[in-house]
Design an enzyme around this catalytic site. Structure first.
Site, PDB file in Angstrom:
ATOM      1  N   GLU A   1     -30.201 -26.082 -19.806  1.00  0.00           N
ATOM      2  CA  GLU A   1     -28.980 -25.608 -21.130  1.00  0.00           C
ATOM      3  C   GLU A   1     -28.608 -24.181 -21.805  1.00  0.00           C
ATOM      4  O   GLU A   1     -28.201 -23.884 -21.735  1.00  0.00           O
ATOM      5  CB  GLU A   1     -28.791 -26.723 -21.602  1.00  0.00           C
ATOM      6  CG  GLU A   1     -28.387 -28.007 -20.932  1.00  0.00           C
ATOM      7  CD  GLU A   1     -27.444 -29.159 -22.195  1.00  0.00           C
ATOM      8  OE1 GLU A   1     -28.568 -29.250 -23.455  1.00  0.00           O
ATOM      9  OE2 GLU A   1     -26.581 -29.875 -21.815  1.00  0.00           O
TER      10      GLU A   1
ATOM     11  N   GLU B   1     -47.380 -41.016 -15.147  1.00  0.00           N
ATOM     12  CA  GLU B   1     -48.391 -40.127 -16.495  1.00  0.00           C
ATOM     13  C   GLU B   1     -49.825 -40.997 -17.297  1.00  0.00           C
ATOM     14  O   GLU B   1     -49.946 -40.460 -17.978  1.00  0.00           O
ATOM     15  CB  GLU B   1     -47.266 -40.610 -17.853  1.00  0.00           C
ATOM     16  CG  GLU B   1     -48.100 -42.397 -17.822  1.00  0.00           C
ATOM     17  CD  GLU B   1     -47.204 -42.765 -18.690  1.00  0.00           C
ATOM     18  OE1 GLU B   1     -47.381 -43.541 -20.036  1.00  0.00           O
ATOM     19  OE2 GLU B   1     -45.244 -43.183 -19.651  1.00  0.00           O
TER      20      GLU B   1
END
Length: 301
Positions: free
Chosen positions: A86, A117
């Site tokens: 953004e 992960e």
């Protein structure tokens, strides 16, 4: 990491206030969730001094050509990608300036990648592929504060000499221990036990909002509270650009459109031309001398 005990993590504990959430009315259910969410802003508030230090440190490195790179797994990784994605339309930044890396790569944005992960080495490889330098800032995001992928990324960033920042939701975590700046809004047990996409995710998003927005303000991408480096990539943003120029200068929308056409819809340049009464070339030079800060450039006008 081999002796993982989730019971010691507050984010994995059971919330006494939500034990009966499966038996109450829908209205009561959302009231319970809302009451828990109200705790998030307070938890973030306690971390404001550290967040401010992080913003100043990120901005200093950006002035030297550095970047802000988020790294995380699962929800944490997705939040980093969201914030990074953004920045270009909001602040007119190049896509490289703020980046998000998620364990498991692009596919992990849309679905969980088993075991992604758990590897420190993959995080190091992912950061190496970005050409990490000492001018960069790496923000490791992990609600639990124990994700190996994030720890590995921060450890490698430390070796390079980059700034390392952690955003976790458990006190005194392994992730915090390897970061130069530790930000840890502790929001308590989740509404649904262990579902850190809830309060923890909200807290992390609030922190990331501050880090990126604060850094952009420090880079001169905001005048007053107006986003003056917005890119007119669609009709809504083109209209917003015109209104921003009107708000900043007091001129009408027809005049704003005329000046913007001369600057190829460079909002910052249009505003400074109007306020300084300089021509396009003179205004560009003055802004460059003041690193893009309109307020500073006006003082030296």
């Amino acid at each position: 990491m081999n002796n993982l005990n989730l019971k010691k993590l507050i984010t994995e504990s059971r919330n006494e206030n939500t034990m009966n959430i499966d038996t109450v009315s829908t209205l009561e259910m959302v009231k319970i969730i809302n009451n828990e969410d109200k705790k998030v802003a307070g938890a973030v508030e306690k971390e404001l001094p550290k967040i401010a230090i992080a913003i100043d440190s990120i901005a200093q490195r950006m002035h030297k050509g550095g970047r802000l790179i988020y790294i995380g797994a699962g929800t944490s990784g997705r939040l980093g990608i969201l914030d990074a994605s953004e920045c270009p339309p909001t602040f007119g930044t190049p896509e490289e300036l703020v980046q998000g890396i998620i364990a498991g790569g692009k596919e992990a944005i849309f679905r969980a990648i088993e075991g992604a992960e758990d590897s420190k080495q993959i995080a190091e490889s992912d950061l190496k592929s970005k050409g990490l330098t000492e001018n960069d800032a790496v923000v490791g995001i992990a609600a639990s504060g124990r994700t190996p992928y994030v720890i590995g990324g921060l450890e490698y960033a430390n070796e390079i000499g980059a700034l390392t920042i952690s955003v976790t939701c458990n006190d005194n975590s392994p992730v915090s221990a390897v970061a130069k700046i530790s930000i840890a809004p502790v929001v308590g047990a989740e509404v649904v036990t262990g579902s850190t996409r809830l309060k923890s995710g909200t807290a992390q998003k609030l922190v990331l909002n501050m880090l990126s927005t604060g850094a952009m303000i420090k880079l001169g991408k905001v005048y007053g509270n107006l986003m003056i480096d917005v890119k007119s990539t669609n009709e809504k943003l083109t209209q917003r650009a015109k209104l921003i120029v009107c708000e900043a200068t007091g001129i009408d929308i027809e005049e704003a459109t005329e000046v913007l056409s001369k600057t190829d819809f460079d909002v910052k340049l249009a505003i400074f031309m109007i306020l300084s009464k300089l021509n396009k070339e003179q205004a560009k030079i003055r802004l460059d001398l003041n690193k893009g800060y309109i307020a500073k450039a006006l003082k030296h006008n």
